[in-house]
Scaffold this motif. Structure first.
Motif, PDB file in Angstrom:
ATOM      1  N   ALA A   1      33.663  14.001  66.422  1.00 29.44           N
ATOM      2  CA  ALA A   1      32.710  12.492  66.728  1.00 29.44           C
ATOM      3  C   ALA A   1      32.457  11.524  65.900  1.00 29.44           C
ATOM      4  CB  ALA A   1      31.398  13.244  67.424  1.00 29.44           C
ATOM      5  N   SER A   2      32.599  12.298  64.416  1.00 26.57           N
ATOM      6  CA  SER A   2      32.117  11.432  63.270  1.00 26.57           C
ATOM      7  C   SER A   2      33.357  11.138  62.354  1.00 26.57           C
ATOM      8  CB  SER A   2      30.849  11.973  62.590  1.00 26.57           C
ATOM      9  OG  SER A   2      29.791  12.269  63.453  1.00 26.57           O
ATOM     10  N   VAL A   3      33.232  10.168  61.638  1.00 24.68           N
ATOM     11  CA  VAL A   3      34.363   9.927  60.514  1.00 24.68           C
ATOM     12  C   VAL A   3      34.061  11.011  59.340  1.00 24.68           C
ATOM     13  CG1 VAL A   3      35.021   8.442  58.649  1.00 24.68           C
ATOM     14  CG2 VAL A   3      34.590   7.529  60.918  1.00 24.68           C
ATOM     15  N   ASN A   4      35.030  11.773  59.096  1.00 18.60           N
ATOM     16  CA  ASN A   4      34.948  12.772  57.909  1.00 18.60           C
ATOM     17  C   ASN A   4      34.857  11.890  56.645  1.00 18.60           C
ATOM     18  OD1 ASN A   4      36.614  14.317  55.737  1.00 18.60           O
ATOM     19  ND2 ASN A   4      35.738  15.852  57.532  1.00 18.60           N
ATOM     20  N   HIS A   5      33.771  12.283  55.935  1.00 16.00           N
ATOM     21  CA  HIS A   5      33.292  11.818  54.814  1.00 16.00           C
ATOM     22  C   HIS A   5      34.226  11.972  53.486  1.00 16.00           C
ATOM     23  CE1 HIS A   5      28.870  10.931  56.067  1.00 16.00           C
ATOM     24  NE2 HIS A   5      29.785  10.532  56.729  1.00 16.00           N
ATOM     25  N   GLN A   6      34.991  13.079  53.487  1.00 21.70           N
ATOM     26  CA  GLN A   6      35.703  13.702  52.425  1.00 21.70           C
ATOM     27  C   GLN A   6      36.981  13.015  52.441  1.00 21.70           C
ATOM     28  OE1 GLN A   6      35.801  17.963  53.039  1.00 21.70           O
ATOM     29  NE2 GLN A   6      34.431  18.090  51.448  1.00 21.70           N
ATOM     30  N   GLU A   7      37.420  12.556  53.959  1.00 24.09           N
ATOM     31  CA  GLU A   7      38.626  11.762  53.847  1.00 24.09           C
ATOM     32  C   GLU A   7      38.546  10.307  53.626  1.00 24.09           C
ATOM     33  OE1 GLU A   7      41.916  12.360  57.391  1.00 24.09           O
ATOM     34  OE2 GLU A   7      40.019  11.387  58.226  1.00 24.09           O
ATOM     35  N   MET A   8      37.155   9.996  53.730  1.00 23.61           N
ATOM     36  CA  MET A   8      36.876   8.595  53.395  1.00 23.61           C
ATOM     37  C   MET A   8      37.142   8.736  51.817  1.00 23.61           C
ATOM     38  SD  MET A   8      33.578   7.363  55.466  1.00 23.61           S
ATOM     39  CE  MET A   8      33.081   6.006  54.379  1.00 23.61           C
ATOM     40  N   GLY A   9      36.517   9.729  51.389  1.00 14.79           N
ATOM     41  CA  GLY A   9      36.388   9.723  49.741  1.00 14.79           C
ATOM     42  C   GLY A   9      37.955   9.621  49.180  1.00 14.79           C
ATOM     43  N   ARG A  10      38.846  10.434  49.884  1.00 19.05           N
ATOM     44  CA  ARG A  10      40.300  10.501  49.333  1.00 19.05           C
ATOM     45  C   ARG A  10      40.875   9.085  49.353  1.00 19.05           C
ATOM     46  NH1 ARG A  10      41.021  14.933  52.717  1.00 19.05           N
ATOM     47  NH2 ARG A  10      42.631  13.753  53.948  1.00 19.05           N
ATOM     48  N   ALA A  11      40.598   8.235  50.508  1.00 14.14           N
ATOM     49  CA  ALA A  11      41.002   6.850  50.528  1.00 14.14           C
ATOM     50  C   ALA A  11      40.439   6.121  49.407  1.00 14.14           C
ATOM     51  CB  ALA A  11      40.824   6.482  51.918  1.00 14.14           C
ATOM     52  N   CYS A  12      39.099   6.407  49.397  1.00 11.53           N
ATOM     53  CA  CYS A  12      38.341   5.445  48.127  1.00 11.53           C
ATOM     54  C   CYS A  12      39.014   5.811  46.900  1.00 11.53           C
ATOM     55  CB  CYS A  12      36.921   5.483  48.322  1.00 11.53           C
ATOM     56  SG  CYS A  12      35.998   4.872  49.564  1.00 11.53           S
ATOM     57  N   ASN A  13      39.138   7.241  46.501  1.00 13.36           N
ATOM     58  CA  ASN A  13      39.669   7.475  45.164  1.00 13.36           C
ATOM     59  C   ASN A  13      40.750   7.049  45.043  1.00 13.36           C
ATOM     60  OD1 ASN A  13      37.212   8.753  44.291  1.00 13.36           O
ATOM     61  ND2 ASN A  13      37.781  10.913  45.296  1.00 13.36           N
ATOM     62  N   THR A  14      41.831   6.872  46.023  1.00 16.67           N
ATOM     63  CA  THR A  14      43.027   6.411  45.888  1.00 16.67           C
ATOM     64  C   THR A  14      43.002   4.962  45.280  1.00 16.67           C
ATOM     65  OG1 THR A  14      44.115   7.701  47.890  1.00 16.67           O
ATOM     66  CG2 THR A  14      45.279   5.913  46.923  1.00 16.67           C
ATOM     67  N   PHE A  15      42.080   3.941  45.897  1.00  7.02           N
ATOM     68  CA  PHE A  15      42.001   2.701  45.496  1.00  7.02           C
ATOM     69  C   PHE A  15      41.386   2.723  43.952  1.00  7.02           C
ATOM     70  CE2 PHE A  15      41.795   1.976  50.187  1.00  7.02           C
ATOM     71  CZ  PHE A  15      43.035   1.183  50.206  1.00  7.02           C
ATOM     72  N   ILE A  16      40.490   3.512  43.686  1.00  4.92           N
ATOM     73  CA  ILE A  16      39.870   3.539  42.446  1.00  4.92           C
ATOM     74  C   ILE A  16      41.261   4.051  41.510  1.00  4.92           C
ATOM     75  CG2 ILE A  16      38.532   4.883  40.659  1.00  4.92           C
ATOM     76  CD1 ILE A  16      36.623   5.305  43.333  1.00  4.92           C
ATOM     77  N   GLU A  17      42.053   4.951  41.653  1.00  8.10           N
ATOM     78  CA  GLU A  17      43.028   5.473  40.891  1.00  8.10           C
ATOM     79  C   GLU A  17      43.839   4.290  40.808  1.00  8.10           C
ATOM     80  OE1 GLU A  17      44.383   8.957  42.475  1.00  8.10           O
ATOM     81  OE2 GLU A  17      42.487   9.974  42.085  1.00  8.10           O
ATOM     82  N   LEU A  18      44.448   3.576  41.576  1.00 11.49           N
ATOM     83  CA  LEU A  18      45.290   2.574  41.503  1.00 11.49           C
ATOM     84  C   LEU A  18      44.721   1.426  40.636  1.00 11.49           C
ATOM     85  CD1 LEU A  18      46.424   2.181  45.288  1.00 11.49           C
ATOM     86  CD2 LEU A  18      47.767   2.789  43.354  1.00 11.49           C
ATOM     87  N   THR A  19      43.435   1.219  40.802  1.00  8.41           N
ATOM     88  CA  THR A  19      42.942   0.012  39.868  1.00  8.41           C
ATOM     89  C   THR A  19      43.131   0.436  38.512  1.00  8.41           C
ATOM     90  OG1 THR A  19      41.436  -0.656  41.830  1.00  8.41           O
ATOM     91  CG2 THR A  19      40.668  -1.233  39.591  1.00  8.41           C
ATOM     92  N   GLU A  20      42.606   1.646  38.192  1.00  6.65           N
ATOM     93  CA  GLU A  20      42.508   2.217  36.872  1.00  6.65           C
ATOM     94  C   GLU A  20      43.883   2.109  36.097  1.00  6.65           C
ATOM     95  OE1 GLU A  20      40.868   6.169  37.229  1.00  6.65           O
ATOM     96  OE2 GLU A  20      38.862   5.364  37.405  1.00  6.65           O
ATOM     97  N   GLU A  21      44.748   2.397  36.932  1.00  8.00           N
ATOM     98  CA  GLU A  21      46.495   2.370  36.623  1.00  8.00           C
ATOM     99  C   GLU A  21      46.892   0.984  36.262  1.00  8.00           C
ATOM    100  OE1 GLU A  21      48.207   5.020  39.452  1.00  8.00           O
ATOM    101  OE2 GLU A  21      47.202   6.657  38.554  1.00  8.00           O
ATOM    102  N   GLY A  22      46.016   0.015  36.669  1.00  2.21           N
ATOM    103  CA  GLY A  22      46.763  -1.157  36.892  1.00  2.21           C
ATOM    104  C   GLY A  22      47.563  -1.732  37.805  1.00  2.21           C
ATOM    105  N   ALA A  23      47.671  -0.649  38.711  1.00  5.11           N
ATOM    106  CA  ALA A  23      48.747  -0.704  39.884  1.00  5.11           C
ATOM    107  C   ALA A  23      48.321  -1.538  41.029  1.00  5.11           C
ATOM    108  CB  ALA A  23      49.149   0.560  40.301  1.00  5.11           C
ATOM    109  N   TRP A  24      47.119  -1.914  41.218  1.00  5.93           N
ATOM    110  CA  TRP A  24      46.410  -2.652  42.297  1.00  5.93           C
ATOM    111  C   TRP A  24      45.235  -3.418  41.752  1.00  5.93           C
ATOM    112  CZ3 TRP A  24      41.847  -1.447  45.359  1.00  5.93           C
ATOM    113  CH2 TRP A  24      41.560  -2.320  46.558  1.00  5.93           C
ATOM    114  N   ASP A  25      45.167  -4.899  42.127  1.00  6.82           N
ATOM    115  CA  ASP A  25      44.064  -5.685  41.881  1.00  6.82           C
ATOM    116  C   ASP A  25      43.048  -5.530  43.007  1.00  6.82           C
ATOM    117  OD1 ASP A  25      42.595  -7.483  40.511  1.00  6.82           O
ATOM    118  OD2 ASP A  25      43.762  -9.155  41.233  1.00  6.82           O
TER     119      ASP A  25
END
Length: 118
Positions: A39-63
């Motif tokens: 019934a609800s969005v899984n917060h850990q799955e959201m976190g994995r997606a957010c962490n992916t964007f954070i890592e891409l930014t830190e690596e300079g691979a995504w603006d």
């Protein structure tokens, strides 16, 4: 097909996010199929997606641009929607906000329609 992917889509998939669609422009529109179709969005799955964007930014691979995420249980069955502001990623990287504050901001954007609602 997945072997040819680069950038955010490849990174999301490598972190277990089942990308259904991804379109880039002023906003990155992401739709992913949840591995947790309750019934609800899984917060850990959201976190994995957010962490992916954070890592891409830190690596300079995504603006960073705003991310509008739609979580589906099946095509057309929306479980929820959430947003990610690029300033939150920058603030986190510059230690202006904590990981807890970052998570709280993203969770505050979460909208979960009643079951059966589009």
């Amino acid at each position: 097909m997945p072997g040819d992917l680069t950038g955010p889509e490849a990174a999301l998939r490598s972190n277990g996010i089942s990308v259904e669609s991804l379109s880039r422009g002023d906003t990155l529109a992401l739709t992913y199929l949840t591995a947790f179709p309750g019934a609800s969005v899984n917060h850990q799955e959201m976190g994995r997606a957010c962490n992916t964007f954070i890592e891409l930014t830190e690596e300079g691979a995504w603006d960073p641009v705003p991310v509008e995420a739609t979580v589906v249980r099946a095509p057309g069955d929306v479980q929820g929607r959430w947003r990610l502001d690029p300033d939150w990623i920058r603030d986190l990287g510059a230690y202006r906000i904590s990981e807890e504050e970052f998570s709280a901001r993203v969770l505050d954007t979460l909208e979960e329609p009643a079951v059966g609602e589009p």
